[in-house]
Design a protein around this motif. Structure first.
Motif, mmCIF file in Angstrom:
data_model
loop_
_atom_site.group_PDB
_atom_site.id
_atom_site.type_symbol
_atom_site.label_atom_id
_atom_site.label_comp_id
_atom_site.label_asym_id
_atom_site.label_seq_id
_atom_site.Cartn_x
_atom_site.Cartn_y
_atom_site.Cartn_z
ATOM 1 N N VAL A 276 1.501 1.161 28.891
ATOM 2 C CA VAL A 276 2.425 1.452 27.966
ATOM 3 C C VAL A 276 1.709 1.956 26.651
ATOM 4 N N LEU A 277 2.432 3.056 26.063
ATOM 5 C CA LEU A 277 1.988 3.377 24.762
ATOM 6 C C LEU A 277 2.934 3.140 23.834
ATOM 7 N N VAL A 278 2.643 2.422 22.735
ATOM 8 C CA VAL A 278 3.536 2.297 21.590
ATOM 9 C C VAL A 278 3.598 3.245 20.409
ATOM 10 N N TYR A 279 4.431 4.042 19.828
ATOM 11 C CA TYR A 279 4.287 5.083 19.023
ATOM 12 C C TYR A 279 5.057 4.435 17.765
ATOM 13 N N GLY A 280 4.315 4.674 16.694
ATOM 14 C CA GLY A 280 5.043 4.478 15.220
ATOM 15 C C GLY A 280 4.279 5.115 14.319
ATOM 16 N N HIS A 281 4.596 4.875 13.043
ATOM 17 C CA HIS A 281 3.772 5.643 11.867
ATOM 18 C C HIS A 281 3.705 4.641 10.576
ATOM 19 N N HIS A 282 2.373 4.868 10.010
ATOM 20 C CA HIS A 282 2.053 4.033 8.990
ATOM 21 C C HIS A 282 2.480 4.701 7.428
ATOM 22 N N ASP A 283 2.720 5.920 7.455
ATOM 23 C CA ASP A 283 3.022 6.702 6.231
ATOM 24 C C ASP A 283 4.404 6.362 5.648
ATOM 25 N N ARG B 275 -6.368 3.596 3.401
ATOM 26 C CA ARG B 275 -6.265 2.280 3.100
ATOM 27 C C ARG B 275 -5.329 1.733 4.039
ATOM 28 N N SER B 276 -4.278 2.252 4.258
ATOM 29 C CA SER B 276 -3.088 1.624 5.153
ATOM 30 C C SER B 276 -3.645 1.723 6.393
ATOM 31 N N ALA B 277 -4.311 2.777 6.990
ATOM 32 C CA ALA B 277 -4.917 2.709 8.262
ATOM 33 C C ALA B 277 -6.062 1.804 8.482
ATOM 34 N N GLU B 278 -6.909 1.628 7.470
ATOM 35 C CA GLU B 278 -7.777 0.405 7.867
ATOM 36 C C GLU B 278 -7.238 -0.957 7.545
ATOM 37 N N GLY C 10 -0.387 8.885 11.016
ATOM 38 C CA GLY C 10 -0.324 8.911 9.376
ATOM 39 C C GLY C 10 0.398 9.838 8.709
ATOM 40 N N GLU C 11 1.060 10.872 9.253
ATOM 41 C CA GLU C 11 1.524 11.830 8.527
ATOM 42 C C GLU C 11 2.984 12.247 9.050
ATOM 43 N N GLU C 12 3.740 11.326 9.650
ATOM 44 C CA GLU C 12 5.086 11.639 9.971
ATOM 45 C C GLU C 12 5.914 12.272 9.314
ATOM 46 N N GLU C 13 5.752 11.513 7.908
ATOM 47 C CA GLU C 13 6.735 11.923 6.687
ATOM 48 C C GLU C 13 6.142 13.109 5.938
ATOM 49 N N SER C 14 5.485 13.798 6.413
ATOM 50 C CA SER C 14 5.006 14.981 5.912
ATOM 51 C C SER C 14 4.892 15.929 7.138
ATOM 52 N N GLY C 15 5.448 15.728 8.233
ATOM 53 C CA GLY C 15 5.687 16.930 9.090
ATOM 54 C C GLY C 15 5.004 16.822 10.397
ATOM 55 N N ILE D 225 0.924 -1.238 0.074
ATOM 56 C CA ILE D 225 -0.079 0.029 0.117
ATOM 57 C C ILE D 225 0.773 1.188 -0.047
ATOM 58 N N PRO D 226 0.831 2.054 -1.128
ATOM 59 C CA PRO D 226 1.800 3.333 -1.034
ATOM 60 C C PRO D 226 1.351 4.487 -0.267
ATOM 61 N N SER D 227 1.300 4.267 1.030
ATOM 62 C CA SER D 227 0.921 5.214 2.028
ATOM 63 C C SER D 227 1.646 6.519 1.936
ATOM 64 N N VAL D 228 1.913 7.172 1.080
ATOM 65 C CA VAL D 228 2.575 8.605 0.764
ATOM 66 C C VAL D 228 1.863 9.567 1.341
ATOM 67 N N SER D 229 2.292 10.022 2.384
ATOM 68 C CA SER D 229 1.451 11.072 3.400
ATOM 69 C C SER D 229 1.662 12.566 2.458
ATOM 70 N N ALA D 230 2.682 12.681 1.929
ATOM 71 C CA ALA D 230 3.247 14.075 1.336
ATOM 72 C C ALA D 230 2.683 14.146 -0.060
ATOM 73 N N GLN D 231 1.918 12.936 -0.658
ATOM 74 C CA GLN D 231 1.526 13.479 -1.899
ATOM 75 C C GLN D 231 0.020 13.179 -1.761
ATOM 76 N N PRO D 232 -0.855 14.491 -2.163
ATOM 77 C CA PRO D 232 -2.278 14.266 -2.337
ATOM 78 C C PRO D 232 -2.567 13.266 -2.954
ATOM 79 N N GLU D 233 -2.233 12.966 -4.043
ATOM 80 C CA GLU D 233 -2.825 11.547 -4.747
ATOM 81 C C GLU D 233 -2.812 10.222 -4.093
ATOM 82 N N HIS D 234 -2.083 10.266 -3.135
ATOM 83 C CA HIS D 234 -2.072 8.952 -2.281
ATOM 84 C C HIS D 234 -2.982 9.113 -1.091
ATOM 85 N N ALA D 235 -3.633 10.109 -0.931
ATOM 86 C CA ALA D 235 -4.467 10.143 0.365
ATOM 87 C C ALA D 235 -5.243 9.093 0.532
#
Length: 465
Positions: free
Chosen positions: A87-94, A45-48, A159-164, A30-40
């Motif tokens: 315990v809270l685990v943090y990561g990102h899917h984008d 879908r990645s989150a789901e 879902g938007e760590e890679e876009s700030g 799943i190309p979950s590229v948060s910085a590119q609007p065409e992949h919104a």
């Protein structure tokens, strides 16, 4: 003879290795590229997909959390023990943008498993390191005979760590009650190398600004007016020159106020690492080191604050000469901050410094972007010792050393809003190529991450109970 809990964890992981990798490959497609609007739609879908995966893992709560930007994922699995720590685990899917023409040998969103490595965008940063928690918690349950984790386990996957991380702090503030935790575990960092397992203990914060300097209302003739009116490009150059002294210390008054000094023990731990400065310079594509006097290279990039010029512009840039005084010039600056520094205080200090260095006749605009706070885990924190013990079990008793990250991330927002210490559990290595073509993850190390997570929850329950 029955298995020990330690061997039972490893046996369970090996038994489920193939299915785990198959599922991860499915997610990586799943190309979950948060910085590119065409992949919104792909980010959604990645989150789901992840919500469904958490549900299949056994989490009784798994939800998509919308934001003003890209969606996050939240999952929760309460312990059977009401007094267990949380315990809270943090990561990102984008993920970062990627395309074959960037230099990828294969399609970045068609994962390839070869020679013990899984190649795909997001394999290391950060889907692989998020996903190892799914098998880790199942191995933890299987080895201990529990029906629920030893800790109240929560996961927040941005879902938007890679876009700030534009909307992340607001998300945390709006959901602070549900996210409340005794400790935060960040799985979005790495280790020193394949043969030197390490735990990160801190990340620097970040403040950045842009300075627009204005002189004449238009470009003017340098012969007719030069030497008699202020030149904004010259003032920009003077600002940059004044930023550091001869020892490469930042000259902004108050910049170092509150900086947590490196202890002798911390400096000794850094010095234990097998650091090859020539190899480091090669990786930096640089030809010599330069930085604050009195500190080693690792100390400079991990534990000392910095001021960097990221860009400078103004005046004529075309071929040949053009005898003008330009009407404007621009500077872009960033400040990496360490424990004890506050971005808001730094912004005030920078504003005063600029005001004192810009002469009459030059107007300027000074703007700051969203900042990131630094975070640091004390070496004697019991939760950090739990991470070290869990990782040591996964790495067959090998000594676990300590690093920091020179970069910045949103983990400090969790520390700031929730008031919980931040720990780092990452297994990626420098050769994984975060943000680069042909990103990969070492499968054996990924499974070491699974194993570490499987051991961690029981240890934290004891250490923090």
């Amino acid at each position: 003879m029955s298995e020990t809990p330690d061997s039972a964890v490893r046996t369970y992981i090996q038994r489920h290795r193939a299915a785990f990798l198959d599922d991860l490959v499915d997610w990586l497609r799943i190309p979950s590229v948060s910085a590119q609007p065409e992949h919104a739609g792909d980010v959604r879908r990645s989150a789901e997909w992840l919500v469904a995966a958490f549900g299949e893992t056994g989490f009784p709560v798994a939800e998509v959390w919308p934001t003003a930007g890209a969606p996050a994922v939240y999952a929760e699995w309460p312990s059977d023990d009401p007094d267990a720590p949380t315990v809270l685990v943090y990561g990102h899917h984008d993920v970062q943008p990627a395309a074959r023409e960037d230099g990828w040998r294969t399609d970045p969103f068609e994962p390839v498993l070869a020679d013990g490595r899984l190649y795909a965008r997001g394999a290391a940063d950060d889907k692989g390191q998020v996903f190892f928690h799914t098998l880790g918690v199942r191995a933890h349950l299987a080895a201990t005979g529990r029906s629920a984790p030893a800790v109240h386990l929560k996961l927040l996957i941005e879902g938007e760590e890679e876009s700030g991380s534009t909307n992340f702090r607001a998300l945390v503030e709006d959901n602070a009650e549900r996210l409340a935790a005794d400790v935060v575990v960040v799985s979005d960092t790495g280790m020193w190398s394949e043969t030197t397992p390490t735990v990160c203990t801190g990340m620097r914060g970040l403040a950045d600004c842009e300075i627009e300097l204005y002189g004449p209302d238009q470009d003017i003739h340098s012969g007719s007016f030069g030497g008699a009116v202020p030149n904004p490009a010259t003032i920009a150059a003077r600002l940059v020159a004044a930023l550091h002294d001869a020892d490469e210390r930042v000259t902004i008054p108050g910049f170092y106020d509150g900086v947590a000094p490196l202890t002798d023990a911390e400096r000794e731990l850094f010095a234990e690492l097998p650091f090859d400065e020539d190899a480091w310079l090669a990786a930096a594509k640089s030809h010599g080191t330069l930085g604050e006097s009195g500190y080693s290279t690792l100390e400079r990039v991990w534990a000392r604050p910095t001021a960097e010029l990221n860009g400078i512009g103004g005046g004529y840039q075309g071929p040949g000469g053009k005898t003008i005084i330009p009407s404007s010039a621009t500077l872009k600056l960033t400040f990496r901050l360490v424990a004890g520094q506050d971005p808001g205080t730094i912004e005030v200090a920078v504003s005063r410094w600029v005001a004192n260095h810009v002469p009459q006749g030059i107007r300027y605009d000074l703007t700051f972007a969203a900042s990131t706070r630094p975070c640091l885990t004390p070496l004697d924190h019991p939760a950090l010792r739990s991470v070290v013990r869990a990782m040591s079990l996964a790495f067959d008793g090998q000594k676990i050393r300590f690093t920091r990250e020179g970069g910045s991330g949103p983990a400090a927002d969790l520390q700031d809003v929730l008031g919980a210490p931040v720990l780092f559990l990452g297994i990626s290595v420098p050769s994984d190529g975060w943000h680069a073509p042909n990103e990969k993850v070492e499968v054996d190390l990924l499974l070491k991450g699974v194993e570490t997570a499987a051991h961690l929850w029981e240890d934290l329950a004891t250490a923090l109970g």
